[in-house]
Design a protein around this motif. Structure first.
Motif, PDB file in Angstrom:
ATOM      1  N   UNK A   1      43.362  51.901  36.022  1.00 21.87           N
ATOM      2  CA  UNK A   1      42.356  52.782  35.160  1.00 21.87           C
ATOM      3  C   UNK A   1      43.138  53.662  34.269  1.00 21.87           C
ATOM      4  N   UNK A   2      44.498  54.192  34.858  1.00 21.22           N
ATOM      5  CA  UNK A   2      45.121  54.825  34.057  1.00 21.22           C
ATOM      6  C   UNK A   2      45.944  54.050  32.884  1.00 21.22           C
ATOM      7  N   UNK A   3      46.344  52.610  33.195  1.00 26.04           N
ATOM      8  CA  UNK A   3      46.750  51.722  32.221  1.00 26.04           C
ATOM      9  C   UNK A   3      45.510  51.694  31.165  1.00 26.04           C
ATOM     10  N   UNK A   4      44.225  51.515  31.644  1.00 27.44           N
ATOM     11  CA  UNK A   4      43.371  51.289  30.549  1.00 27.44           C
ATOM     12  C   UNK A   4      43.138  52.530  29.680  1.00 27.44           C
ATOM     13  N   UNK A   5      43.383  53.562  30.104  1.00 25.87           N
ATOM     14  CA  UNK A   5      43.176  54.948  29.551  1.00 25.87           C
ATOM     15  C   UNK A   5      44.512  54.952  28.473  1.00 25.87           C
ATOM     16  N   UNK A   6      45.473  54.454  28.642  1.00 25.99           N
ATOM     17  CA  UNK A   6      46.769  54.442  27.506  1.00 25.99           C
ATOM     18  C   UNK A   6      46.285  53.357  26.714  1.00 25.99           C
ATOM     19  N   UNK A   7      45.802  52.349  27.017  1.00 31.76           N
ATOM     20  CA  UNK A   7      45.616  51.150  25.847  1.00 31.76           C
ATOM     21  C   UNK A   7      44.512  51.383  25.090  1.00 31.76           C
ATOM     22  N   UNK A   8      43.346  51.933  25.697  1.00 38.52           N
ATOM     23  CA  UNK A   8      42.097  51.852  24.941  1.00 38.52           C
ATOM     24  C   UNK A   8      41.010  52.405  25.930  1.00 38.52           C
ATOM     25  N   UNK A   9      40.696  54.054  25.738  1.00 34.59           N
ATOM     26  CA  UNK A   9      40.057  54.652  26.430  1.00 34.59           C
ATOM     27  C   UNK A   9      38.327  54.326  26.242  1.00 34.59           C
ATOM     28  N   UNK A  10      37.943  54.274  27.206  1.00 31.15           N
ATOM     29  CA  UNK A  10      36.414  54.240  27.410  1.00 31.15           C
ATOM     30  C   UNK A  10      35.550  54.816  28.321  1.00 31.15           C
ATOM     31  N   UNK A  11      34.319  55.274  28.042  1.00 31.11           N
ATOM     32  CA  UNK A  11      33.497  55.793  28.962  1.00 31.11           C
ATOM     33  C   UNK A  11      33.390  55.350  30.395  1.00 31.11           C
ATOM     34  N   UNK A  12      33.341  53.914  30.267  1.00 28.81           N
ATOM     35  CA  UNK A  12      33.172  53.223  31.640  1.00 28.81           C
ATOM     36  C   UNK A  12      34.489  53.164  32.526  1.00 28.81           C
ATOM     37  N   UNK A  13      35.681  53.641  31.891  1.00 34.06           N
ATOM     38  CA  UNK A  13      36.694  53.833  32.593  1.00 34.06           C
ATOM     39  C   UNK A  13      36.952  54.803  33.240  1.00 34.06           C
ATOM     40  N   UNK A  14      36.573  56.005  32.618  1.00 30.97           N
ATOM     41  CA  UNK A  14      36.352  57.343  33.489  1.00 30.97           C
ATOM     42  C   UNK A  14      35.358  57.182  34.291  1.00 30.97           C
ATOM     43  N   UNK A  15      34.255  56.790  34.129  1.00 32.73           N
ATOM     44  CA  UNK A  15      33.190  56.472  35.246  1.00 32.73           C
ATOM     45  C   UNK A  15      33.547  55.747  36.462  1.00 32.73           C
ATOM     46  N   UNK A  16      34.170  54.643  36.087  1.00 34.66           N
ATOM     47  CA  UNK A  16      34.782  53.989  37.563  1.00 34.66           C
ATOM     48  C   UNK A  16      35.872  54.817  38.252  1.00 34.66           C
ATOM     49  N   UNK A  17      36.872  55.271  37.297  1.00 37.29           N
ATOM     50  CA  UNK A  17      37.708  56.253  37.832  1.00 37.29           C
ATOM     51  C   UNK A  17      37.045  57.333  38.922  1.00 37.29           C
ATOM     52  N   UNK A  18      35.936  57.967  38.542  1.00 41.43           N
ATOM     53  CA  UNK A  18      35.085  59.136  39.005  1.00 41.43           C
ATOM     54  C   UNK A  18      34.950  58.555  40.276  1.00 41.43           C
ATOM     55  N   UNK A  19      34.295  57.340  40.230  1.00 40.30           N
ATOM     56  CA  UNK A  19      33.668  56.742  41.652  1.00 40.30           C
ATOM     57  C   UNK A  19      34.707  56.390  42.626  1.00 40.30           C
ATOM     58  N   UNK A  20      36.146  56.234  42.037  1.00 39.36           N
ATOM     59  CA  UNK A  20      37.423  56.056  42.833  1.00 39.36           C
ATOM     60  C   UNK A  20      37.723  57.083  43.761  1.00 39.36           C
ATOM     61  N   UNK A  21      37.808  58.257  42.597  1.00 33.05           N
ATOM     62  CA  UNK A  21      37.988  59.684  43.213  1.00 33.05           C
ATOM     63  C   UNK A  21      36.912  59.951  44.294  1.00 33.05           C
ATOM     64  N   UNK A  22      35.599  59.702  43.781  1.00 36.74           N
ATOM     65  CA  UNK A  22      34.578  60.072  44.880  1.00 36.74           C
ATOM     66  C   UNK A  22      34.914  59.503  46.375  1.00 36.74           C
ATOM     67  N   UNK A  23      35.325  58.203  46.325  1.00 37.88           N
ATOM     68  CA  UNK A  23      35.686  57.451  47.538  1.00 37.88           C
ATOM     69  C   UNK A  23      36.886  58.254  48.421  1.00 37.88           C
ATOM     70  N   UNK A  24      37.824  58.548  47.530  1.00 34.77           N
ATOM     71  CA  UNK A  24      39.036  59.596  48.078  1.00 34.77           C
ATOM     72  C   UNK A  24      38.452  60.844  48.333  1.00 34.77           C
ATOM     73  N   UNK A  25      37.375  61.213  48.129  1.00 35.70           N
ATOM     74  CA  UNK A  25      36.870  62.753  48.475  1.00 35.70           C
ATOM     75  C   UNK A  25      37.547  63.767  47.656  1.00 35.70           C
ATOM     76  N   UNK A  26      37.882  63.412  46.395  1.00 40.21           N
ATOM     77  CA  UNK A  26      38.608  64.456  45.399  1.00 40.21           C
ATOM     78  C   UNK A  26      37.449  64.857  44.552  1.00 40.21           C
ATOM     79  N   UNK A  27      36.535  65.805  44.998  1.00 42.46           N
ATOM     80  CA  UNK A  27      35.734  66.262  44.119  1.00 42.46           C
ATOM     81  C   UNK A  27      36.059  66.621  42.742  1.00 42.46           C
ATOM     82  N   UNK A  28      36.887  67.491  42.834  1.00 40.56           N
ATOM     83  CA  UNK A  28      37.324  68.029  41.123  1.00 40.56           C
ATOM     84  C   UNK A  28      37.558  67.064  40.257  1.00 40.56           C
ATOM     85  N   UNK A  29      38.448  66.070  40.762  1.00 43.72           N
ATOM     86  CA  UNK A  29      38.858  64.902  39.775  1.00 43.72           C
ATOM     87  C   UNK A  29      37.688  63.947  39.592  1.00 43.72           C
TER      88      UNK A  29
END
Length: 95
Positions: free
Chosen positions: A29-57
């Protein structure tokens, strides 16, 4: 010569997320952010952080996803419903 499409890292990251390879998902997802940032990218990155229990991110990524969505930086195709596409209600329901 390697060719990476506009949404390739997004789709690869989602696959890593779905197979619980969370660190690889974040990297992709970080590579996607560099090449072409999208709402979907940040949304799925959020879901990843949710699974890691990192609520702030998680919240930070969702807020960024909403801002990008409202700005028009989202997966779009006038003829089809693209894979991994999200809608504003998806983001708002998670917030």
């Amino acid at each position: 010569m390697d060719f990476v499409g506009q949404f390739d890292y997004l789709h690869l990251g989602v696959l890593y997320l779905e197979t619980n390879q969370l660190e690889r998902a974040i990297e992709t997802f970080n590579k996607q952010s560099i090449s072409y940032e999208l709402a979907e990218n940040q949304y799925y990155l959020a879901l990843t952080y949710l699974q890691l229990k990192d609520n702030d991110k998680y919240i930070s990524c969702l807020l960024e996803a909403k801002a990008l969505y409202l700005k028009g930086s989202k997966v779009m195709d006038v003829y089809d419903n693209p894979m991994d596409k999200i809608y504003l209600t998806d983001i708002e329901n998670k917030l």
